[in-house]
Design a protein around this motif. Structure first.
Motif, mmCIF file in Angstrom:
data_model
loop_
_atom_site.group_PDB
_atom_site.id
_atom_site.type_symbol
_atom_site.label_atom_id
_atom_site.label_comp_id
_atom_site.label_asym_id
_atom_site.label_seq_id
_atom_site.Cartn_x
_atom_site.Cartn_y
_atom_site.Cartn_z
ATOM 1 N N ARG A 51 0.859 -1.191 0.000
ATOM 2 C CA ARG A 51 0.000 0.000 0.000
ATOM 3 C C ARG A 51 0.888 1.232 0.000
ATOM 4 N NH1 ARG A 51 -5.284 -1.271 -1.022
ATOM 5 N NH2 ARG A 51 -5.852 -3.212 0.034
ATOM 6 N N LYS A 52 0.452 2.286 -0.687
ATOM 7 C CA LYS A 52 1.232 3.521 -0.730
ATOM 8 C C LYS A 52 0.326 4.700 -0.385
ATOM 9 C CE LYS A 52 4.283 1.663 -4.295
ATOM 10 N NZ LYS A 52 5.675 1.863 -3.878
ATOM 11 N N THR A 53 0.763 5.493 0.577
ATOM 12 C CA THR A 53 -0.063 6.596 1.082
ATOM 13 C C THR A 53 0.729 7.894 1.075
ATOM 14 O OG1 THR A 53 -1.184 5.025 2.554
ATOM 15 C CG2 THR A 53 -1.431 7.361 3.063
ATOM 16 N N PRO A 54 0.282 8.896 0.324
ATOM 17 C CA PRO A 54 0.918 10.211 0.453
ATOM 18 C C PRO A 54 0.466 10.884 1.750
ATOM 19 C CG PRO A 54 -0.558 10.130 -1.475
ATOM 20 C CD PRO A 54 -0.825 8.917 -0.648
ATOM 21 N N LEU A 55 1.396 11.486 2.450
ATOM 22 C CA LEU A 55 1.093 12.247 3.669
ATOM 23 C C LEU A 55 1.851 13.565 3.603
ATOM 24 C CD1 LEU A 55 1.469 9.465 6.413
ATOM 25 C CD2 LEU A 55 -0.648 10.274 5.347
ATOM 26 N N MET A 56 1.458 14.530 4.456
ATOM 27 C CA MET A 56 2.202 15.782 4.512
ATOM 28 C C MET A 56 3.596 15.487 5.071
ATOM 29 S SD MET A 56 -0.121 17.389 3.160
ATOM 30 C CE MET A 56 0.847 18.864 2.871
ATOM 31 N N ARG A 57 4.573 16.252 4.587
ATOM 32 C CA ARG A 57 5.952 16.062 5.041
ATOM 33 C C ARG A 57 6.164 16.874 6.324
ATOM 34 N NH1 ARG A 57 10.776 18.811 4.628
ATOM 35 N NH2 ARG A 57 12.642 17.538 4.325
ATOM 36 N N LEU A 66 4.032 11.256 11.217
ATOM 37 C CA LEU A 66 2.914 10.848 10.361
ATOM 38 C C LEU A 66 1.617 11.110 11.105
ATOM 39 C CD1 LEU A 66 4.295 7.335 9.203
ATOM 40 C CD2 LEU A 66 4.970 9.611 8.397
ATOM 41 N N VAL A 67 0.744 11.908 10.522
ATOM 42 C CA VAL A 67 -0.487 12.328 11.194
ATOM 43 C C VAL A 67 -1.683 11.652 10.515
ATOM 44 C CG1 VAL A 67 -1.904 14.313 11.863
ATOM 45 C CG2 VAL A 67 0.592 14.539 11.754
ATOM 46 N N ALA A 68 -2.394 10.794 11.281
ATOM 47 C CA ALA A 68 -3.508 10.018 10.714
ATOM 48 C C ALA A 68 -4.805 10.838 10.760
ATOM 49 C CB ALA A 68 -3.657 8.689 11.465
ATOM 50 N N SER A 69 -4.780 11.969 10.098
ATOM 51 C CA SER A 69 -5.883 12.933 10.193
ATOM 52 C C SER A 69 -7.045 12.615 9.254
ATOM 53 C CB SER A 69 -5.364 14.336 9.855
ATOM 54 O OG SER A 69 -4.743 14.321 8.590
ATOM 55 N N TRP A 70 -6.724 12.183 8.071
ATOM 56 C CA TRP A 70 -7.692 11.936 7.001
ATOM 57 C C TRP A 70 -8.790 13.013 6.987
ATOM 58 C CZ3 TRP A 70 -8.112 11.624 2.481
ATOM 59 C CH2 TRP A 70 -9.040 10.882 1.738
ATOM 60 N N ILE A 136 -6.755 12.446 17.002
ATOM 61 C CA ILE A 136 -5.998 12.085 15.800
ATOM 62 C C ILE A 136 -4.651 11.460 16.194
ATOM 63 C CG2 ILE A 136 -4.795 13.039 13.783
ATOM 64 C CD1 ILE A 136 -7.127 15.001 13.453
ATOM 65 N N PRO A 137 -4.394 10.219 15.724
ATOM 66 C CA PRO A 137 -3.140 9.559 16.098
ATOM 67 C C PRO A 137 -1.928 10.138 15.341
ATOM 68 C CG PRO A 137 -4.813 7.965 15.367
ATOM 69 C CD PRO A 137 -5.277 9.329 14.963
ATOM 70 N N VAL A 138 -0.800 10.051 16.017
ATOM 71 C CA VAL A 138 0.467 10.524 15.442
ATOM 72 C C VAL A 138 1.488 9.394 15.572
ATOM 73 C CG1 VAL A 138 2.386 12.135 15.836
ATOM 74 C CG2 VAL A 138 0.025 12.963 15.946
ATOM 75 N N PHE A 139 2.213 9.135 14.488
ATOM 76 C CA PHE A 139 3.331 8.190 14.531
ATOM 77 C C PHE A 139 4.628 8.965 14.354
ATOM 78 C CE2 PHE A 139 -0.090 5.578 12.673
ATOM 79 C CZ PHE A 139 0.050 4.365 13.328
ATOM 80 N N ILE A 140 5.694 8.404 14.913
ATOM 81 C CA ILE A 140 7.019 8.891 14.571
ATOM 82 C C ILE A 140 7.697 7.781 13.774
ATOM 83 C CG2 ILE A 140 8.069 8.174 16.781
ATOM 84 C CD1 ILE A 140 9.081 11.469 15.497
ATOM 85 N N ALA A 141 8.327 8.158 12.667
ATOM 86 C CA ALA A 141 9.067 7.191 11.839
ATOM 87 C C ALA A 141 10.551 7.461 12.022
ATOM 88 C CB ALA A 141 8.670 7.347 10.374
ATOM 89 N N GLU A 142 11.264 6.410 12.438
ATOM 90 C CA GLU A 142 12.700 6.544 12.703
ATOM 91 C C GLU A 142 13.477 5.614 11.778
ATOM 92 O OE1 GLU A 142 12.322 7.456 17.478
ATOM 93 O OE2 GLU A 142 11.746 5.470 16.753
ATOM 94 N N PRO A 143 14.712 6.004 11.418
ATOM 95 C CA PRO A 143 15.509 5.135 10.542
ATOM 96 C C PRO A 143 15.596 3.722 11.125
ATOM 97 C CG PRO A 143 16.607 7.243 10.830
ATOM 98 C CD PRO A 143 15.433 7.235 11.774
ATOM 99 N N ALA A 144 15.385 2.715 10.271
ATOM 100 C CA ALA A 144 15.347 1.327 10.775
ATOM 101 C C ALA A 144 16.760 0.863 11.128
ATOM 102 C CB ALA A 144 14.730 0.423 9.724
#
Ligand code: F42
Length: 144
Positions: A51-57, A66-70, A136-144
């Motif tokens: 799945r591919k999802t564009p989100l605000m940077r 990553l803000v799950a605002s939709w 609204i949930p928020v994720f943080i994405a960190e380098p793996a």
């Protein structure tokens, strides 16, 4: 490699296609706002499909928020559940593609700090939170 299933919303799928095909030369901003976007690639939790999802940077140092605002919709976007089930993602920022791990931010202090950064990057997030009863949930994405 799993099958890629595009998002059913045509303008979303078209943005992903243009962004990737031009390696970030085109399609990198949200329609008429001119504000930058990233593409998050992840696995569907039921289909096992890509799945591919564009989100605000939204950036915080070397991490992405990553803000799950939709758009302030009453329910979380489906990608929220996909990321909860499998936190390994690939994030494209223009022509830079990185493998990253996401986690939902639940610590109140950390979430407040990241929310401020998110609203600065994309002010409508504030209105989306006002508009919906869910938090609204928020994720943080960190380098793996
Ligand atoms: N959405 C945001 O939430 N935040 C943003 O910052 C944001 C920015 C943005 C910028 C540009 C742009 O083009 C779109 C932007 N969006 C943003 C919208 C975002 O790209 C998503 O389209 C939106 O968040 C909705 O995500 P969604 O995952 O809920 O997609 C809906 C349309 C949907 O129904 N999708 C799939 C479908 O076909 O049903 C879901 C597919 C899926 O993941 N299925 C799972 C699987 O296993 O494959 C299982 C689903 C299940 O039943 O559990």
């Amino acid at each position: 490699m799993s099958e890629y299933i595009p998002n059913p919303i045509s303008w979303v799928a078209e943005q992903v296609e243009l962004y990737e095909r031009t390696n970030g030369a085109e399609g990198t901003t949200l329609r008429d706002t001119g504000l930058p976007c990233i593409i998050v690639t992840n696995m569907g939790n039921k289909s096992g499909a890509v799945r591919k999802t564009p989100l605000m940077r939204v950036v915080d140092g070397e991490n992405y928020v990553l803000v799950a605002s939709w758009g302030g919709a009453p329910k979380h976007p489906v990608w929220y559940y996909n990321l909860k089930a499998d936190p390994k993602v690939e994030i494209r920022d223009i022509d830079k593609v990185q493998t990253m791990t996401v986690r939902e931010v639940t610590d109140e202090t950390e979430k407040n700090r990241l929310w401020e950064i998110a609203v600065q990057a994309y002010p409508p997030y504030h209105d989306y939170q006002e508009k919906t009863d869910r938090v609204i949930p928020v994720f943080i994405a960190e380098p793996a």
